[in-house]
Scaffold this motif. Structure first.
Motif, PDB file in Angstrom:
ATOM      1  N   THR A  16       0.852  -1.180   0.000  1.00  0.00           N
ATOM      2  CA  THR A  16       0.000   0.000   0.000  1.00  0.00           C
ATOM      3  C   THR A  16       0.889   1.230   0.000  1.00  0.00           C
ATOM      4  OG1 THR A  16      -1.692  -1.187   1.258  1.00  0.00           O
ATOM      5  CG2 THR A  16      -1.854   1.207   1.218  1.00  0.00           C
ATOM      6  N   ASP A  18       0.971   5.645  -0.390  1.00  0.00           N
ATOM      7  CA  ASP A  18       0.219   6.895  -0.351  1.00  0.00           C
ATOM      8  C   ASP A  18       0.652   7.721  -1.560  1.00  0.00           C
ATOM      9  OD1 ASP A  18      -0.432   9.684   0.133  1.00  0.00           O
ATOM     10  OD2 ASP A  18      -0.992   9.052   2.143  1.00  0.00           O
ATOM     11  N   GLY A  21      -2.184  11.715  -1.422  1.00  0.00           N
ATOM     12  CA  GLY A  21      -3.211  11.667  -0.384  1.00  0.00           C
ATOM     13  C   GLY A  21      -4.180  10.503  -0.514  1.00  0.00           C
ATOM     14  N   LYS A  22      -4.015   9.662  -1.524  1.00  0.00           N
ATOM     15  CA  LYS A  22      -4.870   8.485  -1.699  1.00  0.00           C
ATOM     16  C   LYS A  22      -4.059   7.230  -1.424  1.00  0.00           C
ATOM     17  CE  LYS A  22      -8.012  10.295  -5.143  1.00  0.00           C
ATOM     18  NZ  LYS A  22      -8.755   9.990  -6.350  1.00  0.00           N
ATOM     19  N   GLN A  23      -4.671   6.288  -0.749  1.00  0.00           N
ATOM     20  CA  GLN A  23      -4.044   4.998  -0.528  1.00  0.00           C
ATOM     21  C   GLN A  23      -4.185   4.166  -1.797  1.00  0.00           C
ATOM     22  OE1 GLN A  23      -2.363   3.778   2.365  1.00  0.00           O
ATOM     23  NE2 GLN A  23      -2.376   5.985   2.644  1.00  0.00           N
TER      24      GLN A  23
END
Length: 97
Positions: A16, A18, A21-23
Motif C-alpha cells: 500500500t 500513499d 493523499g490516496k491509498q
C-alpha cells in the motif's frame, strides 16, 4: 517501498502506497531466486475497466512467465476500478491515477 525498504522475498506481496493523499494498492509478484542484488525487469500489468490487479493476474498467467524468466510483476489497482482511460472512469477521470 522506499530505497531503505528490505528486498521482498519470493512470492506475492500486497503493498500500500500513499500517492497524492490516496491509498493505492499493488500486488507484487517476486520470482523464486530473486535476491535484489542485481537489476531485473519490472512488468507493470494494468487491468481492464472495471477491474483489479488481482483479477488481471488470475486471467493472464504472467506470474508463471516471471518465475521462468526472472522478472518482477506489479499489478496495481486503479482508482474506482480504472486508470483514467478516455471517458470510462466518471468523476475520477479528472485526477491522475
Amino acid at each position: 517501498m522506499t530505497p531503505a525498504s528490505p528486498r521482498p522475498a519470493a512470492g506475492d506481496h500486497r503493498l500500500t502506497l500513499d500517492v497524492g493523499g490516496k491509498q493505492r494498492s499493488v500486488l507484487l509478484h517476486v520470482p523464486p531466486g530473486y535476491t535484489g542484488t542485481n537489476p531485473v525487469p519490472l512488468v507493470v500489468a494494468l487491468h481492464f475497466y472495471p477491474g483489479s490487479g488481482e483479477r488481471l493476474r488470475d486471467m493472464i498467467g504472467m506470474d508463471a512467465k516471471a518465475d521462468e524468466h526472472g522478472f518482477l510483476v506489479a499489478y496495481p489497482d486503479g482508482v474506482a476500478g480504472g486508470f483514467n482511460a478516455l471517458v470510462c472512469c466518471g468523476a475520477e477521470a479528472t485526477s491522475p491515477s
